[in-house]
Design a protein around this motif. Structure first.
Motif, PDB file in Angstrom:
ATOM      1  N   PRO A  62       0.946  -1.572   0.221  1.00 18.83           N
ATOM      2  CA  PRO A  62       0.199   0.187   0.303  1.00 18.83           C
ATOM      3  C   PRO A  62       0.349   1.609  -0.102  1.00 18.83           C
ATOM      4  O   PRO A  62       2.259   1.382   0.605  1.00 18.83           O
ATOM      5  CB  PRO A  62      -0.535  -0.444   1.200  1.00 18.83           C
ATOM      6  CG  PRO A  62      -0.809  -1.561   1.382  1.00 18.83           C
ATOM      7  CD  PRO A  62       0.395  -1.955   1.190  1.00 18.83           C
ATOM      8  N   PRO A 101      -4.622   7.865   9.284  1.00 19.11           N
ATOM      9  CA  PRO A 101      -5.405   7.257   9.950  1.00 19.11           C
ATOM     10  C   PRO A 101      -4.831   5.612  10.184  1.00 19.11           C
ATOM     11  O   PRO A 101      -4.898   5.326   8.860  1.00 19.11           O
ATOM     12  CB  PRO A 101      -7.233   7.048   9.827  1.00 19.11           C
ATOM     13  CG  PRO A 101      -6.713   8.798   8.819  1.00 19.11           C
ATOM     14  CD  PRO A 101      -4.727   9.275   8.502  1.00 19.11           C
ATOM     15  N   ALA A 102      -4.389   4.958  10.820  1.00 14.38           N
ATOM     16  CA  ALA A 102      -4.668   3.430  10.981  1.00 14.38           C
ATOM     17  C   ALA A 102      -5.323   2.695  10.279  1.00 14.38           C
ATOM     18  O   ALA A 102      -6.548   2.745  10.584  1.00 14.38           O
ATOM     19  CB  ALA A 102      -4.201   3.446  12.679  1.00 14.38           C
ATOM     20  N   GLN A 103      -5.016   1.588   8.864  1.00 14.44           N
ATOM     21  CA  GLN A 103      -5.905   1.006   8.704  1.00 14.44           C
ATOM     22  C   GLN A 103      -4.970  -0.575   8.912  1.00 14.44           C
ATOM     23  O   GLN A 103      -6.179  -1.422   9.101  1.00 14.44           O
ATOM     24  CB  GLN A 103      -5.256   1.005   6.790  1.00 14.44           C
ATOM     25  CG  GLN A 103      -6.105   1.817   6.263  1.00 14.44           C
ATOM     26  CD  GLN A 103      -5.702   2.586   5.248  1.00 14.44           C
ATOM     27  OE1 GLN A 103      -5.168   1.846   4.385  1.00 14.44           O
ATOM     28  NE2 GLN A 103      -7.190   2.348   4.187  1.00 14.44           N
ATOM     29  N   LEU A 104      -4.126  -1.322   9.286  1.00 19.11           N
ATOM     30  CA  LEU A 104      -3.325  -2.117   9.960  1.00 19.11           C
ATOM     31  C   LEU A 104      -1.833  -1.972  10.070  1.00 19.11           C
ATOM     32  O   LEU A 104      -1.074  -1.387  10.029  1.00 19.11           O
ATOM     33  CB  LEU A 104      -3.298  -2.591   8.121  1.00 19.11           C
ATOM     34  CG  LEU A 104      -1.954  -4.354   7.905  1.00 19.11           C
ATOM     35  CD1 LEU A 104      -3.832  -5.430   8.670  1.00 19.11           C
ATOM     36  CD2 LEU A 104      -2.195  -4.747   7.138  1.00 19.11           C
ATOM     37  N   LYS A 105      -2.214  -3.075  11.508  1.00 22.72           N
ATOM     38  CA  LYS A 105      -0.958  -3.412  12.243  1.00 22.72           C
ATOM     39  C   LYS A 105      -0.240  -4.848  12.282  1.00 22.72           C
ATOM     40  O   LYS A 105      -1.448  -5.389  12.290  1.00 22.72           O
ATOM     41  CB  LYS A 105      -1.249  -2.789  13.545  1.00 22.72           C
ATOM     42  CG  LYS A 105      -1.207  -1.389  13.732  1.00 22.72           C
ATOM     43  CD  LYS A 105      -0.735  -0.959  15.270  1.00 22.72           C
ATOM     44  CE  LYS A 105      -1.805  -1.728  15.758  1.00 22.72           C
ATOM     45  NZ  LYS A 105      -1.663  -1.158  17.705  1.00 22.72           N
ATOM     46  N   ASP A 217      -3.567 -10.025  -0.107  1.00 20.04           N
ATOM     47  CA  ASP A 217      -3.991  -8.765   0.934  1.00 20.04           C
ATOM     48  C   ASP A 217      -3.185  -8.114   1.121  1.00 20.04           C
ATOM     49  O   ASP A 217      -1.977  -8.215   1.611  1.00 20.04           O
ATOM     50  CB  ASP A 217      -5.084  -9.982   1.623  1.00 20.04           C
ATOM     51  CG  ASP A 217      -5.523  -9.156   3.093  1.00 20.04           C
ATOM     52  OD1 ASP A 217      -4.574  -7.796   3.563  1.00 20.04           O
ATOM     53  OD2 ASP A 217      -6.741  -9.587   3.186  1.00 20.04           O
ATOM     54  N   TYR A 219      -2.042  -7.536   4.265  1.00 26.54           N
ATOM     55  CA  TYR A 219      -1.537  -7.799   5.372  1.00 26.54           C
ATOM     56  C   TYR A 219      -0.274  -8.527   5.067  1.00 26.54           C
ATOM     57  O   TYR A 219       0.712  -8.374   6.024  1.00 26.54           O
ATOM     58  CB  TYR A 219      -2.483  -8.642   5.605  1.00 26.54           C
ATOM     59  CG  TYR A 219      -1.472  -9.612   7.018  1.00 26.54           C
ATOM     60  CD1 TYR A 219      -1.818  -9.209   8.486  1.00 26.54           C
ATOM     61  CD2 TYR A 219      -1.280 -10.475   6.696  1.00 26.54           C
ATOM     62  CE1 TYR A 219      -1.641 -10.072   8.931  1.00 26.54           C
ATOM     63  CE2 TYR A 219      -0.918 -11.139   7.862  1.00 26.54           C
ATOM     64  CZ  TYR A 219      -1.093 -11.333   9.153  1.00 26.54           C
ATOM     65  OH  TYR A 219      -0.314 -12.468   9.728  1.00 26.54           O
ATOM     66  N   VAL A 258       0.217   0.566   8.046  1.00 23.88           N
ATOM     67  CA  VAL A 258      -0.108   1.076   7.284  1.00 23.88           C
ATOM     68  C   VAL A 258      -0.662   1.865   7.273  1.00 23.88           C
ATOM     69  O   VAL A 258      -2.052   1.618   8.205  1.00 23.88           O
ATOM     70  CB  VAL A 258      -1.195  -0.493   6.073  1.00 23.88           C
ATOM     71  CG1 VAL A 258      -1.758  -0.003   5.124  1.00 23.88           C
ATOM     72  CG2 VAL A 258      -0.236  -1.274   5.818  1.00 23.88           C
ATOM     73  N   HIS A 259      -1.214   2.589   6.861  1.00 22.66           N
ATOM     74  CA  HIS A 259      -1.949   3.971   6.976  1.00 22.66           C
ATOM     75  C   HIS A 259      -2.644   4.296   5.824  1.00 22.66           C
ATOM     76  O   HIS A 259      -2.141   4.243   4.696  1.00 22.66           O
ATOM     77  CB  HIS A 259      -1.108   5.167   8.065  1.00 22.66           C
ATOM     78  CG  HIS A 259      -1.040   4.562   9.077  1.00 22.66           C
ATOM     79  ND1 HIS A 259      -1.337   5.221  10.341  1.00 22.66           N
ATOM     80  CD2 HIS A 259       0.481   4.307   9.454  1.00 22.66           C
ATOM     81  CE1 HIS A 259      -0.600   5.139  11.286  1.00 22.66           C
ATOM     82  NE2 HIS A 259       0.306   4.242  11.017  1.00 22.66           N
ATOM     83  N   ASP A 260      -4.021   5.303   5.966  1.00 20.74           N
ATOM     84  CA  ASP A 260      -4.659   5.787   5.375  1.00 20.74           C
ATOM     85  C   ASP A 260      -4.176   7.392   4.872  1.00 20.74           C
ATOM     86  O   ASP A 260      -4.150   8.133   5.399  1.00 20.74           O
ATOM     87  CB  ASP A 260      -5.946   6.342   5.142  1.00 20.74           C
ATOM     88  CG  ASP A 260      -6.834   6.794   4.719  1.00 20.74           C
ATOM     89  OD1 ASP A 260      -6.523   6.711   3.594  1.00 20.74           O
ATOM     90  OD2 ASP A 260      -7.927   6.751   4.644  1.00 20.74           O
ATOM     91  N   SER A 262      -5.246   8.637   1.859  1.00 23.33           N
ATOM     92  CA  SER A 262      -5.954   9.546   0.855  1.00 23.33           C
ATOM     93  C   SER A 262      -5.533  11.328   1.077  1.00 23.33           C
ATOM     94  O   SER A 262      -6.598  11.717   0.034  1.00 23.33           O
ATOM     95  CB  SER A 262      -6.666   8.993   0.531  1.00 23.33           C
ATOM     96  OG  SER A 262      -7.645   9.090   1.843  1.00 23.33           O
TER      97      SER A 262
END
Length: 422
Positions: A62, A101-105, A217, A219, A258-260, A262
């Motif tokens: 990402p 904004p955090a999307q995934l850790k 994914d 992830y 993984v952060h947003d 946009s």
């Protein structure tokens, strides 16, 4: 009083005021559309640059992914306690500090290599070649991202060293070596500490065979082939079983965030780069040789620089258009002033000072400018979208999907245009 005088003056010359406002709206829209377009087009380039693999064979991650890693093969193996501080910082504090904004850790730990033998060959482990070289690994939320081909998820290991530890085996390794659910094996590893060496023996049993539910994914921080010779276990099993048995159990530690991004614009680049550097330096101070190996930092620097250069070039090409707009505004305002000569004379005869007359004119210009700024914002966004959709002369058929949004830089350009027109 000045406001009342201005309001009456506008009412007396509605046509001229509307013509002036129209010219101001057009000027504001053109002036603000340039930074909007340059920011949008380079953001699109930034997204493509960040998702492009940096090396052949790497996966596409990402755009705003961050990978912090410690590699024990380069800097020395660690004990579990050595990574406690940096783990707490990167897992709990760093995502908030980045300000996106955090999307995934994901956090991932693995041991160094073990030799794998069938239980029947345990007595010959020192003289026979192993069935395979493997290591034990654990990753957060791993069970949610895999599909079990056979068997079940492993239970938390018993702390007794002679009880087989349940493991998950990748389907590629199971097919290569014919491993099946319920089979037992023994893993060996020789460790050295303070000049003495000993062999650690960990019996294992295959609990399940897995494959990635969706290899694409976000992830998956590594390509799937990396996990083929790894025995995945719960993190509790890692701590309860491997940490007491080994004195150098952490061969690699990895944190993947993984952060947003946009909503990131060229205005945000400065503070975002500063925060990325802060996270990198803090992680390295808590655990030396911890490196930020994946981040958008370099691409963000290029994005900001390129966006500024494009702004200059576009304004250079727009000078004739902006000049015509200013000439139009000057002509209309000249007509307006000629019509107000008698009003100005009356005001002066009634005791109004030069500064008061200038104040009335400045307030009228300011009010018209603010109205033009508010009205020009949506038009500037539409112009930026139209520029992005341009295929050739008067052909606006390109599906650009530009992300166009107001920024502080755009508003500064708009306010500067008001000052110039005043």
């Amino acid at each position: 009083l000045l406001v009342v005088v201005v309001f009456i003056g506008v009412q007396n010359s509605v046509g001229v005021a509307l013509a002036t406002a129209l010219g101001l709206v057009a000027s504001e829209a053109i002036v603000m559309s340039i930074p909007l377009y340059s920011d949008a087009i380079y953001y699109q380039i930034l997204q493509k640059e960040l998702t492009k693999p940096t090396q052949e064979g790497e996966i596409s991650r990402p755009p705003f992914a961050f990978m912090v890693r410690y590699v024990g093969s380069l800097y020395g193996l660690l004990e579990w306690g050595d990574i406690a501080q940096v783990d707490s910082y990167l897992w709990e504090q760093a995502p908030e500090l980045l300000g996106l904004p955090a999307q995934l850790k994901v956090r991932y730990f693995r041991t160094d290599n073990f030799r794998l033998f069938p239980t029947s060959d345990v007595a010959y482990a020192d003289v026979k070649d192993p069935l395979a070289w493997v290591n034990f690994a654990t990753a957060s939320d791993f069970a949610d991202k895999i599909t079990l081909v056979e068997g079940n998820l492993p239970a938390v290991a018993d702390s007794a060293p002679d009880v087989p530890m349940e493991i998950l085996v990748n389907i590629a390794m199971a097919d290569e070596f014919g491993l099946q659910v319920g089979e037992q094996f023994v893993t060996f590893r020789r460790t050295e500490k303070e000049g003495s060496s000993r062999t650690v023996q960990v019996p294992v049993v295959v609990s399940g065979i897995w494959r990635a539910t969706d290899p694409s994914d976000p992830y998956w921080f590594y390509r799937q082939t990396v996990f083929e010779n790894q025995f995945f276990i719960p993190e509790e099993s890692f701590r309860l079983r491997l940490v007491p048995a080994l004195n150098d159990e952490v061969a690699q530690a990895l944190w993947y965030l993984v952060h947003d991004g946009s909503d990131v614009s060229s205005d945000d680049v400065r503070w975002l780069i500063s925060r990325i550097s802060t996270v990198q330096q803090q992680a390295a101070s808590l655990l030396p040789n911890t490196r930020l190996e994946v981040s958008p930092q370099d691409a963000l620097v290029n994005y900001r620089r390129s966006s500024q250069v494009l702004n200059i070039l576009l304004y250079a090409f727009s000078i004739p258009i902006i000049g015509l707009m200013l000439a139009f505004i000057g002509l209309v305002v000249g007509l307006s002033v000629n019509r107000q000569r008698n009003e100005i004379a009356v005001l002066r005869s009634r005791g109004a000072t030069v500064l008061q007359v200038l104040g009335i004119a400045a307030l009228e210009a300011l009010l018209l400018g603010l109205v033009a700024l508010a009205a020009g914002m949506p038009f500037s966004q539409q112009i930026a979208q139209t520029i992005g959709a341009t295929k050739s002369f008067l052909n606006f058929t390109v599906d650009s999907n530009l992300r166009v949004g107001m920024t502080l830089t755009t508003l500064r350009f708009g306010l500067a245009a008001i000052v110039v027109t005043m």
